[in-house]
Design a protein around this motif. Structure first.
Motif, PDB file in Angstrom:
ATOM      1  N   GLU A  99       0.947  -1.149   0.683  1.00 19.64           N
ATOM      2  CA  GLU A  99       0.094   0.109  -0.193  1.00 19.64           C
ATOM      3  C   GLU A  99       1.016   1.146   0.292  1.00 19.64           C
ATOM      4  O   GLU A  99       1.418   1.009   0.942  1.00 19.64           O
ATOM      5  CB  GLU A  99      -1.378   0.043   1.244  1.00 19.64           C
ATOM      6  CG  GLU A  99      -1.961  -0.861   1.429  1.00 19.64           C
ATOM      7  CD  GLU A  99      -3.385  -1.065   2.691  1.00 19.64           C
ATOM      8  OE1 GLU A  99      -3.510   0.269   2.595  1.00 19.64           O
ATOM      9  OE2 GLU A  99      -2.734  -1.751   3.777  1.00 19.64           O
ATOM     10  N   SER A 100       1.557   1.624  -0.854  1.00 21.67           N
ATOM     11  CA  SER A 100       1.863   2.885  -0.990  1.00 21.67           C
ATOM     12  C   SER A 100       0.955   4.313   0.084  1.00 21.67           C
ATOM     13  O   SER A 100       0.162   3.969   0.847  1.00 21.67           O
ATOM     14  CB  SER A 100       1.295   3.952  -2.402  1.00 21.67           C
ATOM     15  OG  SER A 100       2.034   5.578  -2.454  1.00 21.67           O
ATOM     16  N   VAL A 101       1.896   5.072   0.764  1.00 26.62           N
ATOM     17  CA  VAL A 101       1.512   6.118   1.845  1.00 26.62           C
ATOM     18  C   VAL A 101       0.697   6.690   0.993  1.00 26.62           C
ATOM     19  O   VAL A 101       0.061   7.801   1.484  1.00 26.62           O
ATOM     20  CB  VAL A 101       2.797   6.413   2.597  1.00 26.62           C
ATOM     21  CG1 VAL A 101       3.630   7.527   1.134  1.00 26.62           C
ATOM     22  CG2 VAL A 101       2.550   7.397   3.718  1.00 26.62           C
ATOM     23  N   LEU A 102       1.253   7.408  -0.191  1.00 29.13           N
ATOM     24  CA  LEU A 102      -0.020   8.025  -1.317  1.00 29.13           C
ATOM     25  C   LEU A 102      -1.382   7.522  -1.050  1.00 29.13           C
ATOM     26  O   LEU A 102      -2.228   8.687  -1.698  1.00 29.13           O
ATOM     27  CB  LEU A 102       0.171   8.913  -2.599  1.00 29.13           C
ATOM     28  CG  LEU A 102       1.503   8.597  -3.092  1.00 29.13           C
ATOM     29  CD1 LEU A 102       2.078   8.129  -4.105  1.00 29.13           C
ATOM     30  CD2 LEU A 102       1.979   9.701  -2.182  1.00 29.13           C
ATOM     31  N   SER A 103      -1.479   6.330  -0.985  1.00 28.75           N
ATOM     32  CA  SER A 103      -3.053   6.509  -1.168  1.00 28.75           C
ATOM     33  C   SER A 103      -3.769   5.543   0.876  1.00 28.75           C
ATOM     34  O   SER A 103      -4.570   5.268   0.667  1.00 28.75           O
ATOM     35  CB  SER A 103      -3.054   4.956  -1.272  1.00 28.75           C
ATOM     36  OG  SER A 103      -2.784   3.557  -0.274  1.00 28.75           O
ATOM     37  N   MET A 104      -2.670   6.425   1.799  1.00 31.43           N
ATOM     38  CA  MET A 104      -3.230   6.493   3.447  1.00 31.43           C
ATOM     39  C   MET A 104      -3.839   8.176   3.307  1.00 31.43           C
ATOM     40  O   MET A 104      -2.931   9.087   3.115  1.00 31.43           O
ATOM     41  CB  MET A 104      -2.115   6.230   3.743  1.00 31.43           C
ATOM     42  CG  MET A 104      -2.033   4.087   3.955  1.00 31.43           C
ATOM     43  SD  MET A 104       0.053   4.591   4.927  1.00 31.43           S
ATOM     44  CE  MET A 104       0.275   2.627   3.850  1.00 31.43           C
ATOM     45  N   ASP A 105      -4.821   7.892   4.316  1.00 34.11           N
ATOM     46  CA  ASP A 105      -5.367   9.327   4.510  1.00 34.11           C
ATOM     47  C   ASP A 105      -4.212   9.554   6.156  1.00 34.11           C
ATOM     48  O   ASP A 105      -5.086   9.560   7.059  1.00 34.11           O
ATOM     49  CB  ASP A 105      -6.203   9.284   4.723  1.00 34.11           C
ATOM     50  CG  ASP A 105      -7.250  10.362   5.458  1.00 34.11           C
ATOM     51  OD1 ASP A 105      -6.404  11.445   5.272  1.00 34.11           O
ATOM     52  OD2 ASP A 105      -8.550  10.705   5.465  1.00 34.11           O
ATOM     53  N   VAL A 106      -3.100   9.904   6.043  1.00 33.76           N
ATOM     54  CA  VAL A 106      -2.522   9.793   7.109  1.00 33.76           C
ATOM     55  C   VAL A 106      -2.536  11.485   8.146  1.00 33.76           C
ATOM     56  O   VAL A 106      -2.654  11.196   8.739  1.00 33.76           O
ATOM     57  CB  VAL A 106      -0.562  10.423   6.179  1.00 33.76           C
ATOM     58  CG1 VAL A 106       0.422  10.413   7.546  1.00 33.76           C
ATOM     59  CG2 VAL A 106      -0.148   9.185   5.561  1.00 33.76           C
TER      60      VAL A 106
END
Ligand SMILES: Cc1ncc(COP(=O)(O)O)c(C=O)c1O
Length: 432
Positions: A237-244
């Protein structure tokens, strides 16, 4: 003139003479140390030869390419990342910078985020000993790569590793090397597996706590594969896909990603990579500006655009590459099992970590230090025409491990394994 010299030797100096080449130098050393992927090279070359032709514009400055009617990687890489990494919001042109490889992009990033003498923290073992992260931190930013030593009984990809990173940051700050960046390489190089999401989010929390940038290197993101050894690998899972921003208290402008087609398309020599930062436009502008004197070459840019823009081919290629990675890894795993060599179960990337301790001890004698065992092992391998790089230089907690690239052309791979059997005095009888 600068008096700052980090390293005085080159990678090539480790391998005497010219590399192995089946036709031109069959006695040469087979390099199993470099993370290059040859599994799909015939199909890729065929596609390039039938779809790409050198035009006058490919011999000119890249700006001619970008300003004309020719396909270029700016657009193609964006589509490739958007479609394979599934960012929460589609990446726009002002959030991405293509550059001549990840190393060059990394070096620019470090130059912009750190002052001379400051530090970048990373867990052990990490990618590169003398080259790579240490080299690209040192040149040209003169920044130190600070190792967060993870004990042998702690998984560096687990939540338990976070306290060791915090301790390393605190110790480094206290000693005068102010840490500015934390690096996360997902999938991990050299451990060859994917981080759990919870650890990635914990890195974000840590970045906020210590006022750091979080740089996530996702160059192996499209190379996660199942096998009989790891049937259900952690999905990437790319960090770009996470709602950090919602899942942690981390300001998303701290988060940046490096990626690119170099490894999954086996085109490390074309030197094409991307830097993505979706919430930090200033960083994107800085990196774009500093790449002025070192752009991607026009020819590389166009070749990659031609490949990536063919979405049917691209999709097939990435899937077929993963199928071949499974096969190539299982072959090496079978070889290791046959010879009772222990290895880190790999499920991402193009290499596997082998622990050669029992063999090294047999070759060097009981009681020899790890350094002596490793040096001796390398010498014996070289004498037998094969080279693996030890990870002891990257502060590996298991100092007798070596990273083996398993994506050489299949016949070269077989020859290399046979040479290793000879070097190590292993029993005969393994068949691939
Ligand atoms: C994790 C990782 N990042 C970056 C790089 C360097 O990429 P490039 O050759 O595009 O500079 C490599 C190459 O092996 C790598 O493994």
């Amino acid at each position: 003139m600068s008096t700052f010299i980090l390293f005085t030797f080159e990678f090539d100096s480790f391998i005497p003479g010219k590399y192995y080449d089946a036709e031109h130098n069959p006695e040469g050393v087979i390099n199993m140390a470099t993370a290059e992927n040859s599994l799909m090279t015939p199909e890729l070359l065929q596609h390039i030869h039938s779809h790409f032709h050198l035009d006058p514009v490919h011999l000119k400055y890249r700006v001619s390419l970008l300003s004309g009617f020719y396909p270029n990687t700016e657009q193609a890489l964006r589509t490739y990342i958007n479609e394979t990494f599934h960012p929460r919001e589609l990446i726009t042109s002002d959030q991405i910078v293509p550059g001549p490889g990840l190393g060059a992009l990394y070096a620019q990033f470090i130059w912009h985020t750190c002052d001379e003498g400051e530090g970048v923290v990373i867990t052990t073992p990490y990618y590169g000993e003398y080259s790579s992260f240490p080299r690209d931190s040192g040149y040209h930013a003169r920044v130190k790569l600070v190792a967060a030593h993870i004990p042998r009984d702690v998984d560096p990809l687990s939540l338990a590793a976070i306290e060791y990173i915090s301790a390393a940051v605190e110790a480094s700050n206290a000693s005068g090397t102010r840490i500015r960046v934390v690096i996360l390489c997902n999938p991990h190089n050299p451990l060859a597996r994917v981080y759990p999401k919870e650890t990635i989010l914990a890195y974000a929390t840590l970045a906020e706590k210590f006022d750091l940038h979080l740089l996530v290197d996702e160059v192996y993101g499209n190379e996660v594969f199942p096998s009989t050894v790891v049937p259900n690998p952690t999905p990437f899972e790319s960090v770009l896909s996470m709602d950090v921003g919602s899942l942690t208290d981390c300001d998303p402008s701290r988060i940046h990603v490096l990626a690119g087609p170099a490894k999954d398309f086996g085109v490390s020599g074309l030197k094409v990579g991307v830097f993505v930062s979706q919430q930090n436009g200033d960083m994107v502008k800085l990196i774009r500006a500093s790449l002025g004197p070192i752009p991607i070459s026009s020819a590389s840019d166009s070749i990659m655009a031609t490949v990536l823009n063919d979405s049917k081919f691209r999709t097939w290629f990435l899937e077929e590459n993963r199928i071949r990675l499974t096969k190539a890894f299982e072959r090496v795993a079978g070889w290791c099992d046959f010879h009772k060599i222990s290895y880190e179960p790999a499920s991402a990337g193009v290499f596997v970590l082998l622990d050669l301790d029992p063999i090294l001890e047999r070759l060097s004698g009981k009681g020899a230090s790890d350094e002596v065992k490793v040096d001796n092992g390398v010498r014996i391998m070289l004498d037998n025409g094969v080279f693996l790089r030890a990870t002891i230089g990257a502060h590996d907690q298991i100092p007798t491990r070596f990273r083996m690239t398993f994506t050489l052309p299949p016949d070269t791979m077989l020859l290399a394994l046979r040479r290793l059997e000879k070097a190590f005095g292993l029993r005969e009888g393994w068949s691939s």
